[in-house]
Design a protein around this motif. Structure first.
Motif, PDB file in Angstrom:
ATOM      1  N   THR A 149    -142.563 -82.603  74.995  1.00  0.00           N
ATOM      2  CA  THR A 149    -142.873 -83.860  75.677  1.00  0.00           C
ATOM      3  C   THR A 149    -143.211 -83.631  77.138  1.00  0.00           C
ATOM      4  O   THR A 149    -144.197 -84.181  77.654  1.00  0.00           O
ATOM      5  CB  THR A 149    -141.686 -84.831  75.555  1.00  0.00           C
ATOM      6  OG1 THR A 149    -141.412 -85.060  74.171  1.00  0.00           O
ATOM      7  CG2 THR A 149    -141.971 -86.145  76.237  1.00  0.00           C
ATOM      8  N   LEU A 150    -142.422 -82.823  77.834  1.00  0.00           N
ATOM      9  CA  LEU A 150    -142.680 -82.557  79.252  1.00  0.00           C
ATOM     10  C   LEU A 150    -143.994 -81.813  79.476  1.00  0.00           C
ATOM     11  O   LEU A 150    -144.789 -82.178  80.349  1.00  0.00           O
ATOM     12  CB  LEU A 150    -141.517 -81.781  79.864  1.00  0.00           C
ATOM     13  CG  LEU A 150    -140.194 -82.534  79.989  1.00  0.00           C
ATOM     14  CD1 LEU A 150    -139.102 -81.617  80.532  1.00  0.00           C
ATOM     15  CD2 LEU A 150    -140.360 -83.744  80.881  1.00  0.00           C
ATOM     16  N   VAL A 151    -144.244 -80.779  78.677  1.00  0.00           N
ATOM     17  CA  VAL A 151    -145.484 -80.009  78.830  1.00  0.00           C
ATOM     18  C   VAL A 151    -146.697 -80.868  78.470  1.00  0.00           C
ATOM     19  O   VAL A 151    -147.709 -80.866  79.185  1.00  0.00           O
ATOM     20  CB  VAL A 151    -145.431 -78.722  77.980  1.00  0.00           C
ATOM     21  CG1 VAL A 151    -146.783 -78.036  77.921  1.00  0.00           C
ATOM     22  CG2 VAL A 151    -144.378 -77.776  78.527  1.00  0.00           C
ATOM     23  N   GLY A 152    -146.602 -81.619  77.381  1.00  0.00           N
ATOM     24  CA  GLY A 152    -147.715 -82.482  76.979  1.00  0.00           C
ATOM     25  C   GLY A 152    -148.007 -83.564  78.003  1.00  0.00           C
ATOM     26  O   GLY A 152    -149.173 -83.851  78.306  1.00  0.00           O
ATOM     27  N   THR A 153    -146.975 -84.153  78.566  1.00  0.00           N
ATOM     28  CA  THR A 153    -147.167 -85.180  79.595  1.00  0.00           C
ATOM     29  C   THR A 153    -147.791 -84.585  80.849  1.00  0.00           C
ATOM     30  O   THR A 153    -148.703 -85.169  81.440  1.00  0.00           O
ATOM     31  CB  THR A 153    -145.825 -85.851  79.932  1.00  0.00           C
ATOM     32  OG1 THR A 153    -145.274 -86.414  78.744  1.00  0.00           O
ATOM     33  CG2 THR A 153    -146.002 -86.930  80.976  1.00  0.00           C
ATOM     34  N   ALA A 154    -147.322 -83.410  81.266  1.00  0.00           N
ATOM     35  CA  ALA A 154    -147.870 -82.763  82.462  1.00  0.00           C
ATOM     36  C   ALA A 154    -149.337 -82.395  82.264  1.00  0.00           C
ATOM     37  O   ALA A 154    -150.178 -82.635  83.148  1.00  0.00           O
ATOM     38  CB  ALA A 154    -147.050 -81.532  82.813  1.00  0.00           C
TER      39      ALA A 154
END
Length: 140
Positions: A54-59
């Motif tokens: 989630t964090l990598v995809g959002t970034a």
């Protein structure tokens, strides 16, 4: 229903067995079931993987969106008009055909029998008509 799940998760094995598997308010609440689930490593690893994805995809999504917006806001950007048309095209054409597509209706087929004596099922191969409210109807 939520309170029943919560009560069952906080009850001991003995208390669940004595009450037929349902405990709304346990007499001696314990976190034993949570320790068993979280100590195995599978649930904890799945939660960590979900958070990282989630964090990598959002970034990455934010980075691409900001870069595209900055590039399109500047006059004279290389391939600016085609990129703008692609972005605006996503607003005009929705990807709604897949979620709105109905599954084929199954009907009894009288031609032939299965070995167990039941009738075979066949998929309806009729035309699909879209109604004004956005739903589909099958027509044989």
């Amino acid at each position: 229903m939520f309170l029943l799940c919560l009560g069952n998760s906080l009850a001991t094995k003995e208390e669940l067995a004595a009450n037929g598997g349902y405990v709304l308010f346990p007499s001696n609440p314990t976190f034993e079931s949570y320790n068993v689930v979280l100590s195995g490593g599978v649930v904890t690893r799945a939660a960590v993987v979900s958070v990282v994805i989630t964090l990598v995809g959002t970034a990455l999504s934010l980075l691409c969106t900001v870069a595209l917006a900055y590039g399109l806001s500047r006059p004279g950007t290389v391939a600016g008009k085609p990129l703008l048309m692609i972005v605006l095209g996503t607003f005009l054409f929705t990807p709604g055909i897949i979620p709105n597509y109905p599954p084929p209706q199954l009907h009894r087929c009288g031609r032939g029998r299965r070995s167990d004596g039941g009738r075979r099922l066949r998929a309806d191969r009729g035309w699909l008509h879209k109604l004004p409210n956005g739903t589909f109807t099958a027509r044989p």
